[in-house]
Design a protein around this motif. Sequence first.
Motif, PDB file in Angstrom:
ATOM      1  N   UNK A 100       0.875  -1.148   0.165  1.00 27.11           N
ATOM      2  CA  UNK A 100      -0.453   0.270  -0.060  1.00 27.11           C
ATOM      3  C   UNK A 100       0.910   1.448   0.052  1.00 27.11           C
ATOM      4  N   UNK A 101       1.830   1.487   0.789  1.00 22.15           N
ATOM      5  CA  UNK A 101       2.865   2.597   0.493  1.00 22.15           C
ATOM      6  C   UNK A 101       3.719   3.120  -0.524  1.00 22.15           C
ATOM      7  N   UNK A 102       3.452   1.335  -1.024  1.00 23.24           N
ATOM      8  CA  UNK A 102       4.543   1.954  -2.511  1.00 23.24           C
ATOM      9  C   UNK A 102       3.370   2.569  -3.371  1.00 23.24           C
ATOM     10  N   UNK A 103       1.966   2.423  -3.240  1.00 20.68           N
ATOM     11  CA  UNK A 103       0.737   2.373  -4.394  1.00 20.68           C
ATOM     12  C   UNK A 103       1.216   3.927  -3.832  1.00 20.68           C
ATOM     13  N   UNK A 104       1.093   4.259  -2.354  1.00 20.75           N
ATOM     14  CA  UNK A 104       0.951   5.627  -2.099  1.00 20.75           C
ATOM     15  C   UNK A 104       2.174   6.395  -2.542  1.00 20.75           C
ATOM     16  N   UNK A 105       3.254   5.632  -2.922  1.00 23.40           N
ATOM     17  CA  UNK A 105       4.483   6.351  -3.748  1.00 23.40           C
ATOM     18  C   UNK A 105       4.162   6.900  -4.441  1.00 23.40           C
ATOM     19  N   UNK A 106       3.298   5.770  -5.246  1.00 21.46           N
ATOM     20  CA  UNK A 106       3.606   6.068  -7.009  1.00 21.46           C
ATOM     21  C   UNK A 106       2.230   7.511  -7.402  1.00 21.46           C
ATOM     22  N   UNK A 107       0.840   7.348  -6.199  1.00 18.04           N
ATOM     23  CA  UNK A 107       0.591   8.394  -6.045  1.00 18.04           C
ATOM     24  C   UNK A 107       1.077   9.712  -6.648  1.00 18.04           C
ATOM     25  N   UNK A 108       1.606   9.606  -4.509  1.00 12.72           N
ATOM     26  CA  UNK A 108       1.608  11.436  -4.692  1.00 12.72           C
ATOM     27  C   UNK A 108       3.088  12.344  -5.649  1.00 12.72           C
ATOM     28  N   UNK A 109       3.902  10.702  -6.468  1.00 10.48           N
ATOM     29  CA  UNK A 109       4.599  11.414  -8.155  1.00 10.48           C
ATOM     30  C   UNK A 109       3.355  12.106  -8.907  1.00 10.48           C
ATOM     31  N   UNK A 110       2.677  11.117  -8.711  1.00 12.88           N
ATOM     32  CA  UNK A 110       1.207  11.247 -10.330  1.00 12.88           C
ATOM     33  C   UNK A 110       0.718  12.600 -10.166  1.00 12.88           C
ATOM     34  N   UNK A 111       0.357  12.667  -8.292  1.00 10.62           N
ATOM     35  CA  UNK A 111      -0.567  13.765  -8.068  1.00 10.62           C
ATOM     36  C   UNK A 111       0.273  15.150  -7.955  1.00 10.62           C
ATOM     37  N   UNK A 112       2.002  14.487  -7.837  1.00 11.42           N
ATOM     38  CA  UNK A 112       2.483  15.912  -7.326  1.00 11.42           C
ATOM     39  C   UNK A 112       2.907  16.538  -5.334  1.00 11.42           C
ATOM     40  N   UNK A 113       1.769  15.724  -4.742  1.00  9.74           N
ATOM     41  CA  UNK A 113       1.562  15.952  -3.458  1.00  9.74           C
ATOM     42  C   UNK A 113       3.082  15.564  -2.554  1.00  9.74           C
ATOM     43  N   UNK A 114       3.311  16.844  -2.289  1.00 10.48           N
ATOM     44  CA  UNK A 114       4.222  17.029  -1.305  1.00 10.48           C
ATOM     45  C   UNK A 114       4.222  15.837   0.301  1.00 10.48           C
ATOM     46  N   UNK A 115       3.482  15.364   0.861  1.00 11.53           N
ATOM     47  CA  UNK A 115       2.601  14.694   1.895  1.00 11.53           C
ATOM     48  C   UNK A 115       1.385  14.837   1.700  1.00 11.53           C
ATOM     49  N   UNK A 116       1.117  13.397   2.802  1.00 18.00           N
ATOM     50  CA  UNK A 116      -0.168  12.607   2.133  1.00 18.00           C
ATOM     51  C   UNK A 116      -0.971  13.151   4.367  1.00 18.00           C
ATOM     52  N   UNK A 117      -1.375  12.735   4.447  1.00 20.29           N
ATOM     53  CA  UNK A 117      -2.229  13.855   5.960  1.00 20.29           C
ATOM     54  C   UNK A 117      -2.917  12.276   6.424  1.00 20.29           C
ATOM     55  N   UNK A 118      -3.957  11.802   5.733  1.00 12.35           N
ATOM     56  CA  UNK A 118      -4.802  10.687   5.980  1.00 12.35           C
ATOM     57  C   UNK A 118      -4.728   9.338   5.117  1.00 12.35           C
ATOM     58  N   UNK A 119      -5.644   8.360   5.367  1.00 14.29           N
ATOM     59  CA  UNK A 119      -5.332   7.608   4.118  1.00 14.29           C
ATOM     60  C   UNK A 119      -6.401   6.873   4.886  1.00 14.29           C
ATOM     61  N   UNK A 120      -7.623   6.482   3.756  1.00 16.62           N
ATOM     62  CA  UNK A 120      -8.293   6.177   4.304  1.00 16.62           C
ATOM     63  C   UNK A 120      -8.594   4.628   3.218  1.00 16.62           C
ATOM     64  N   UNK A 121      -8.937   3.327   4.039  1.00 17.82           N
ATOM     65  CA  UNK A 121      -9.272   1.834   3.419  1.00 17.82           C
ATOM     66  C   UNK A 121     -10.746   1.602   3.211  1.00 17.82           C
ATOM     67  N   UNK A 122     -10.300   1.481   2.436  1.00 17.59           N
ATOM     68  CA  UNK A 122     -11.679   0.128   2.133  1.00 17.59           C
ATOM     69  C   UNK A 122     -11.262  -1.487   2.451  1.00 17.59           C
ATOM     70  N   UNK A 123     -11.787  -2.206   4.214  1.00 13.62           N
ATOM     71  CA  UNK A 123     -11.585  -3.398   3.779  1.00 13.62           C
ATOM     72  C   UNK A 123     -12.709  -4.220   3.510  1.00 13.62           C
ATOM     73  N   UNK A 124     -12.689  -4.934   2.930  1.00 12.63           N
ATOM     74  CA  UNK A 124     -14.155  -6.340   3.363  1.00 12.63           C
ATOM     75  C   UNK A 124     -13.759  -6.566   3.920  1.00 12.63           C
ATOM     76  N   UNK A 125     -15.380  -7.612   4.780  1.00  9.48           N
ATOM     77  CA  UNK A 125     -14.494  -8.745   5.567  1.00  9.48           C
ATOM     78  C   UNK A 125     -14.453  -9.946   4.988  1.00  9.48           C
ATOM     79  N   UNK A 126     -15.127 -10.316   4.429  1.00  5.63           N
ATOM     80  CA  UNK A 126     -13.968 -11.384   4.002  1.00  5.63           C
ATOM     81  C   UNK A 126     -13.166 -10.695   2.307  1.00  5.63           C
TER      82      UNK A 126
END
Length: 113
Positions: free
Chosen positions: A10-36
């Motif tokens: 997930x952190x690797x995905x965030x690395x990519x998103x930060x590059x793509x979206x040109x973000x300097x930092x991320x304050x919060x990440x919200x995940x959707x986690x299915x029970x199964x």
Amino acid sequence: MHELGILSSMLKTLDQIMIDENLSSIEKVVLRVGEISGVVPAYIEECYPAAVYKTKYENMQLEMEVVPGIVRCNDCKKEFNAYLHDLKCPNCGSQDLFPLSGREFMIKEIIAC
Ligand SMILES: [Zn+2]
């Protein structure tokens, strides 16, 4: 326990998103986690501090939205709420089940500073 691996990818995905979206930092990440989905939210929370320790995500907040696991029985067509450890139909006992929701594990939202 594979949650640490899930978090590091997930952190690797965030690395990519930060590059793509040109973000300097991320304050919060919200995940959707299915029970199964096979991912246990409590283990994710437990592993999270270790996964972000000494990374640029150390101060990032983690929030999880749990999606109920809904499956349909292919034999009697009943739909019911299911958990991973109890995957059989409460009506007829069949294990021939079709998942309708709750298998996802994804990044739902990113809040940048
Ligand atoms: Zn059934």
